[in-house]
Write an enzyme that holds these catalytic residues in place. Structure first.
Site, mmCIF file in Angstrom:
data_model
loop_
_atom_site.group_PDB
_atom_site.id
_atom_site.type_symbol
_atom_site.label_atom_id
_atom_site.label_comp_id
_atom_site.label_asym_id
_atom_site.label_seq_id
_atom_site.Cartn_x
_atom_site.Cartn_y
_atom_site.Cartn_z
ATOM 1 C CG HIS A 107 -2.075 -0.899 1.027
ATOM 2 N ND1 HIS A 107 -2.896 -1.436 2.119
ATOM 3 C CD2 HIS A 107 -2.558 -1.752 0.021
ATOM 4 C CE1 HIS A 107 -3.745 -2.320 1.898
ATOM 5 N NE2 HIS A 107 -3.622 -2.585 0.348
ATOM 6 C CB SER A 176 -9.324 -5.605 10.274
ATOM 7 O OG SER A 176 -9.332 -4.995 9.133
ATOM 8 C CB ALA A 218 1.556 -7.493 17.588
#
Ligand code: BJW
Length: 232
Positions: A107, A176, A218
């Site tokens: 991205h 997600s 995480a």
């Protein structure tokens, strides 16, 4: 062993960078259609620049966390026998700061800018505006963050497909599963017979597709998962 690691905003959350879809996340506060589409930039470039300038300043103050460090450690540990393809949806540079080498930004990257007129790309750590001059074509008005907005093609999809097909395990960290094509990679991996693991704070939208999952921050789940992989 060849590892395909897909990371999302959750891997950088504990470095202080906001996620998108969690309560209080970026898209909970702002409408993505007014900030992260080519149409928004064409209609109101000042607002889009202000949004990314704020996020760039936050990134310049951010440091990688234990999850980024663990993924870099995994890459170093597998260098002589396989390796890691780190496919990140994140536009931050925290994987690079942690010294991961094979990082693919599907991205785009917030610390780069691109000219909408001529396609010139350049490193860019300062604010952008409609007055920013393109060093390639010397025109103003079209320099934009080098990121992938909704409706635009993510970067390097052929390379991603090759890496996925040649991996021995697929792990998704802090994403997600809401944005395609990245959200579809777990199903592609399963169709190829590749083991799949989700590491997330809570089950993602496509948690049911993963064969295995570990839930928690995480900074805890990724180091533990890396320890397990390197011990195999
Ligand atoms: C933690 C944690 C902690 C929190 N520890 N975990 C198929 C079906 C429907 C729609 C489409 C489709 N195919 C394409 C589309 C359209 C669209 C899309 O997906 N829309 C959906 C919203 C429905 N996709 C596109 O437009 C893409 N382009 C495209 O498809 O081109 C055509 C094409 C056709 C065919 C094949 C291939 C291509 C482009 C998408 C661009 C996305 N851009 C953004 C903005 C980038 C710049 C910026 O940063 O501003 O990318 S949107 C935003 O979402 C950003 C992210 O990379 C992306 C994913 O978000 P992510 O990383 O998953 O974050 P969150 O917040 O959603 O999730 C965080 C997770 O972390 C959560 O699960 C938390 O639980 C967890 N977490 N703290 C561990 N401490």
């Amino acid at each position: 062993m060849r590892v395909f690691a897909l990371t999302g905003a959750g891997v950088s959350a504990e470095s202080g960078l906001g996620t998108f879809r969690d309560a209080g996340g970026i898209w909970a506060q702002f409408d993505p259609m007014t900030l992260a589409t080519p149409e928004a930039f064409a209609t109101d470039p000042e607002t889009v620049h202000a949004f990314y300038n704020t996020r760039r300043r936050a990134l310049l103050a951010a440091k990688p966390n234990a999850a980024h460090a663990a993924l870099a450690r995994l890459e170093a540990g597998l260098r002589s026998g396989g390796g890691v393809f780190l496919c990140t949806q994140n536009i931050d540079d925290l994987h690079e700061q942690a010294e991961s080498r094979a990082v693919h930004h599907m991205h785009g990257e917030l610390l780069k800018a691109r000219c909408g007129w001529c396609g010139w790309r350049t490193g860019s750590r300062g604010d952008l505006s409609v007055e920013t001059i393109c060093e390639g074509c010397r025109r103003v008005g079209a320099m934009r963050p080098d990121v992938v907005w909704f409706g635009e093609m993510p970067i390097g999809l052929d390379r991603i497909a090759d890496e996925l097909a040649n991996s021995d395990i697929f792990v998704a960290v802090g994403t997600s599963g809401a944005v395609y094509p990245a959200a579809g990679y777990v199903a592609e991996a399963r169709a190829l017979g590749i083991p799949t693991v989700e590491l997330n704070l809570a089950p993602s939208d496509n948690a049911h597709v993963f064969a295995d999952a570990r839930y928690g921050p995480a900074t805890e789940t990724v180091p533990a998962f890396v320890d397990d992989l390197l011990a195999r």
